[in-house]
Design a protein around this motif. Structure first.
Motif, PDB file in Angstrom:
ATOM      1  N   MET A 142      -2.723  -7.796   5.723  1.00 43.30           N
ATOM      2  CA  MET A 142      -3.744  -6.935   4.693  1.00 43.30           C
ATOM      3  C   MET A 142      -3.599  -6.171   4.488  1.00 43.30           C
ATOM      4  SD  MET A 142      -7.606  -9.617   5.043  1.00 43.30           S
ATOM      5  CE  MET A 142      -8.258  -8.647   3.376  1.00 43.30           C
ATOM      6  N   ALA A 143      -3.709  -4.793   5.262  1.00 47.81           N
ATOM      7  CA  ALA A 143      -3.534  -3.892   4.994  1.00 47.81           C
ATOM      8  C   ALA A 143      -1.955  -3.737   4.905  1.00 47.81           C
ATOM      9  CB  ALA A 143      -4.254  -2.646   6.575  1.00 47.81           C
ATOM     10  N   GLN A 144      -1.018  -4.220   5.290  1.00 47.68           N
ATOM     11  CA  GLN A 144       0.404  -3.512   5.185  1.00 47.68           C
ATOM     12  C   GLN A 144       0.873  -4.311   2.866  1.00 47.68           C
ATOM     13  OE1 GLN A 144       2.008  -2.182   6.360  1.00 47.68           O
ATOM     14  NE2 GLN A 144       2.377  -2.465   8.919  1.00 47.68           N
ATOM     15  N   LEU A 145      -0.017  -6.150   3.407  1.00 47.57           N
ATOM     16  CA  LEU A 145       0.976  -6.366   1.923  1.00 47.57           C
ATOM     17  C   LEU A 145      -0.112  -5.152   0.713  1.00 47.57           C
ATOM     18  CD1 LEU A 145       1.504  -8.228  -0.011  1.00 47.57           C
ATOM     19  CD2 LEU A 145      -0.438  -9.603   0.911  1.00 47.57           C
ATOM     20  N   ALA A 146      -1.607  -4.802   1.478  1.00 47.59           N
ATOM     21  CA  ALA A 146      -2.565  -3.787   0.300  1.00 47.59           C
ATOM     22  C   ALA A 146      -1.799  -2.365   0.129  1.00 47.59           C
ATOM     23  CB  ALA A 146      -3.695  -3.304   0.670  1.00 47.59           C
ATOM     24  N   ALA A 147      -0.865  -1.999   1.210  1.00 49.10           N
ATOM     25  CA  ALA A 147      -0.210  -0.804   0.508  1.00 49.10           C
ATOM     26  C   ALA A 147       1.278  -1.023   0.300  1.00 49.10           C
ATOM     27  CB  ALA A 147       0.410  -0.490   2.224  1.00 49.10           C
ATOM     28  N   THR A 148       2.067  -2.219   0.273  1.00 48.76           N
ATOM     29  CA  THR A 148       3.065  -2.625  -0.489  1.00 48.76           C
ATOM     30  C   THR A 148       2.549  -2.631  -1.799  1.00 48.76           C
ATOM     31  OG1 THR A 148       3.730  -4.041   1.606  1.00 48.76           O
ATOM     32  CG2 THR A 148       4.900  -4.786  -0.793  1.00 48.76           C
ATOM     33  N   ASN A 149       1.973  -3.875  -2.526  1.00 46.11           N
ATOM     34  CA  ASN A 149       1.304  -3.376  -3.361  1.00 46.11           C
ATOM     35  C   ASN A 149       1.097  -1.687  -4.480  1.00 46.11           C
ATOM     36  OD1 ASN A 149       0.722  -6.553  -4.016  1.00 46.11           O
ATOM     37  ND2 ASN A 149      -1.385  -6.082  -3.248  1.00 46.11           N
ATOM     38  N   LEU A 150       0.759  -1.234  -3.687  1.00 48.65           N
ATOM     39  CA  LEU A 150       0.127   0.592  -3.689  1.00 48.65           C
ATOM     40  C   LEU A 150       1.743   0.807  -4.215  1.00 48.65           C
ATOM     41  CD1 LEU A 150      -2.234   1.769  -4.622  1.00 48.65           C
ATOM     42  CD2 LEU A 150      -1.316   2.966  -2.108  1.00 48.65           C
ATOM     43  N   MET A 151       2.414   0.863  -3.419  1.00 46.40           N
ATOM     44  CA  MET A 151       3.553   1.649  -3.292  1.00 46.40           C
ATOM     45  C   MET A 151       4.625   1.508  -4.397  1.00 46.40           C
ATOM     46  SD  MET A 151       5.338   2.335   0.224  1.00 46.40           S
ATOM     47  CE  MET A 151       5.039   0.794   0.826  1.00 46.40           C
ATOM     48  N   ASP A 152       4.524  -0.375  -5.078  1.00 44.37           N
ATOM     49  CA  ASP A 152       5.266  -1.086  -5.690  1.00 44.37           C
ATOM     50  C   ASP A 152       4.920   0.090  -7.187  1.00 44.37           C
ATOM     51  OD1 ASP A 152       7.055  -2.680  -4.549  1.00 44.37           O
ATOM     52  OD2 ASP A 152       5.461  -4.360  -5.198  1.00 44.37           O
ATOM     53  N   GLY A 153       3.489   0.250  -6.914  1.00 45.83           N
ATOM     54  CA  GLY A 153       2.535   0.218  -8.677  1.00 45.83           C
ATOM     55  C   GLY A 153       2.992   1.566  -8.346  1.00 45.83           C
ATOM     56  N   VAL A 154       3.082   2.757  -8.161  1.00 44.32           N
ATOM     57  CA  VAL A 154       2.845   4.367  -8.139  1.00 44.32           C
ATOM     58  C   VAL A 154       4.566   4.460  -8.307  1.00 44.32           C
ATOM     59  CG1 VAL A 154       0.521   4.899  -6.689  1.00 44.32           C
ATOM     60  CG2 VAL A 154       3.109   5.143  -5.210  1.00 44.32           C
ATOM     61  N   LEU A 155       5.402   3.637  -7.942  1.00 44.49           N
ATOM     62  CA  LEU A 155       6.427   4.405  -7.970  1.00 44.49           C
ATOM     63  C   LEU A 155       7.219   3.462  -9.458  1.00 44.49           C
ATOM     64  CD1 LEU A 155       8.203   3.755  -3.738  1.00 44.49           C
ATOM     65  CD2 LEU A 155       7.585   5.585  -5.336  1.00 44.49           C
ATOM     66  N   GLY A 156       6.482   2.642 -10.088  1.00 44.43           N
ATOM     67  CA  GLY A 156       6.810   1.870 -11.117  1.00 44.43           C
ATOM     68  C   GLY A 156       7.126   0.804 -11.422  1.00 44.43           C
ATOM     69  N   GLU A 157       7.012   0.460  -9.967  1.00 48.45           N
ATOM     70  CA  GLU A 157       7.361  -1.038 -10.275  1.00 48.45           C
ATOM     71  C   GLU A 157       6.265  -2.720 -10.170  1.00 48.45           C
ATOM     72  OE1 GLU A 157      10.220  -2.154  -8.952  1.00 48.45           O
ATOM     73  OE2 GLU A 157      12.003  -0.478  -8.507  1.00 48.45           O
ATOM     74  N   ILE A 158       6.509  -3.528 -10.815  1.00 44.62           N
ATOM     75  CA  ILE A 158       5.298  -4.507 -11.535  1.00 44.62           C
ATOM     76  C   ILE A 158       5.117  -5.557  -9.516  1.00 44.62           C
ATOM     77  CG2 ILE A 158       4.816  -6.470 -11.905  1.00 44.62           C
ATOM     78  CD1 ILE A 158       4.962  -3.461 -13.886  1.00 44.62           C
ATOM     79  N   PRO A 159       3.818  -4.783  -8.843  1.00 43.60           N
ATOM     80  CA  PRO A 159       3.921  -5.226  -7.854  1.00 43.60           C
ATOM     81  C   PRO A 159       3.455  -6.775  -8.093  1.00 43.60           C
ATOM     82  CG  PRO A 159       1.658  -3.383  -8.260  1.00 43.60           C
ATOM     83  CD  PRO A 159       3.148  -4.132  -9.809  1.00 43.60           C
ATOM     84  N   LYS A 160       3.278  -8.014  -6.984  1.00 43.20           N
ATOM     85  CA  LYS A 160       3.789  -9.595  -7.197  1.00 43.20           C
ATOM     86  C   LYS A 160       2.307  -9.763  -7.119  1.00 43.20           C
ATOM     87  CE  LYS A 160       5.410 -13.266  -4.004  1.00 43.20           C
ATOM     88  NZ  LYS A 160       6.058 -13.532  -2.955  1.00 43.20           N
TER      89      LYS A 160
END
Length: 320
Positions: free
Chosen positions: A298-316
């Motif tokens: 859960m923590a890793q997925l939340a981190a992935t979502n966060l990184m995508d968002g702040v780096l300009g990607e659309i999170p899955k």
């Protein structure tokens, strides 16, 4: 310049170190205590991304403090702790962590069902309190699970996983849902019924719906009155989907037999809550997804979502 993020709860180093590779990270360091509102109001003004948990209330007034917040990454499947409409109006993405906790939550739901049906906590306390003086025929008798009828309200991922566990106990499974799932019925051998029929016929009723305005108090006085006097209610969804006063009344007057609760309307639940005074309530502190591997996922997925968002990607796993 690295984007700035704030994490509202202390996470394992393996997750935080990964975030530090691409972000400037600040984190609430208390292990057990939640971040204070005052700190959150200060931190949200500085960051591009927020990683929060279900115990954090992210409302419109808090979002008003944010000047350049791009994403709120919730480390949970449910997101009733976040004002989704306010986030949408402000152009802030909101993500969640579905899928990774399905099996673990289904395990806990069935474990809670078994513990409640067979009075495991009550029996353990009975022994530890020195009350076990002899054996007698009806001592601490519970309800049979094998061959009984399970009713599931809300047939999502966790509901489907729960069915597979119930089938190992030869349980008949009924379900009610906003929409009928014919493929799931065929694959899992379950029967679709309306909520009233489910409540009347089930020995165990498991509530697995998200908390929304439509599901608030989906189990209320009228619903509890339809259940068998020998039936057990299990809630591992959200506290607000069950009217706690109505549940207390039903349990204390023996209109239903017992309840197993992992969630409460107010969390942490006050220790003087009326439901906690009843011997036919098994109460645990919102641990549905609480296994080491699952919480890490859960923590890793939340981190992935966060990184995508702040780096300009659309999170899955974009909620809105």
């Amino acid at each position: 310049m690295k984007p700035k993020i704030y994490i509202t709860r202390k996470l394992p180093d393996i997750v935080v170190d990964r975030l530090r590779e691409v972000c400037e990270v600040s984190m609430w360091e208390e292990e057990e205590k939640p971040v204070t509102r005052e700190v959150l109001e200060l931190e949200i003004r500085k960051v591009d991304g927020l990683l929060c948990t279900v115990s954090d209330t992210i409302d419109e007034s808090l979002m008003n403090e944010a000047s350049h917040l791009k994403i709120i990454s919730n480390m949970a499947v449910g997101y009733n702790n976040i004002d989704i409409n306010a986030a949408s109006e402000k152009g802030i993405m909101v993500t969640n962590t579905p899928g990774v906790l399905t099996e673990t939550t289904a395990d806990l739901t069935f474990a809670l069902l078994m513990a409640t049906a067979r009075r495991l906590i009550e029996s353990s306390d009975y022994l530890r309190d020195g009350k076990w003086k002899s054996w007698y025929p009806m001592q601490l008798t519970g309800q049979d699970i094998n061959g009984s009828t399970l009713g599931i309200i809300g047939m999502g991922r966790i509901g489907e996983a729960l069915v597979k566990r119930a089938k190992g106990f030869d349980m008949k499974v009924l379900y009610s849902n906003r929409s009928r799932k014919l493929k799931v019925e065929e694959e899992l051998g379950i029967e679709y019924v309306d909520k009233e029929t489910l409540l009347q016929q089930s020995d165990f009723v498991c509530v697995l719906v998200p908390l929304t305005p439509e599901t608030k108090n989906i189990i209320d006085k009228e619903e509890l009155a339809l259940m068998k006097s020998s039936s057990v209610l299990i809630n591992t969804a959200r506290g607000g989907v069950v009217n706690e006063k109505a549940l207390y009344d039903a349990l204390s007057s023996n209109k239903i037999w017992a309840a197993g609760l992992d969630v409460f309307e107010q969390e942490p639940v006050p220790t003087d809550h009326p439901l906690l005074t009843l011997p036919n309530v098994v109460a645990i502190p919102h641990i549905g997804s609480s296994s080491i591997p699952t919480r890490l996922r859960m923590a890793q997925l939340a981190a992935t979502n966060l990184m995508d968002g702040v780096l300009g990607e659309i999170p899955k796993y974009l909620v809105k």
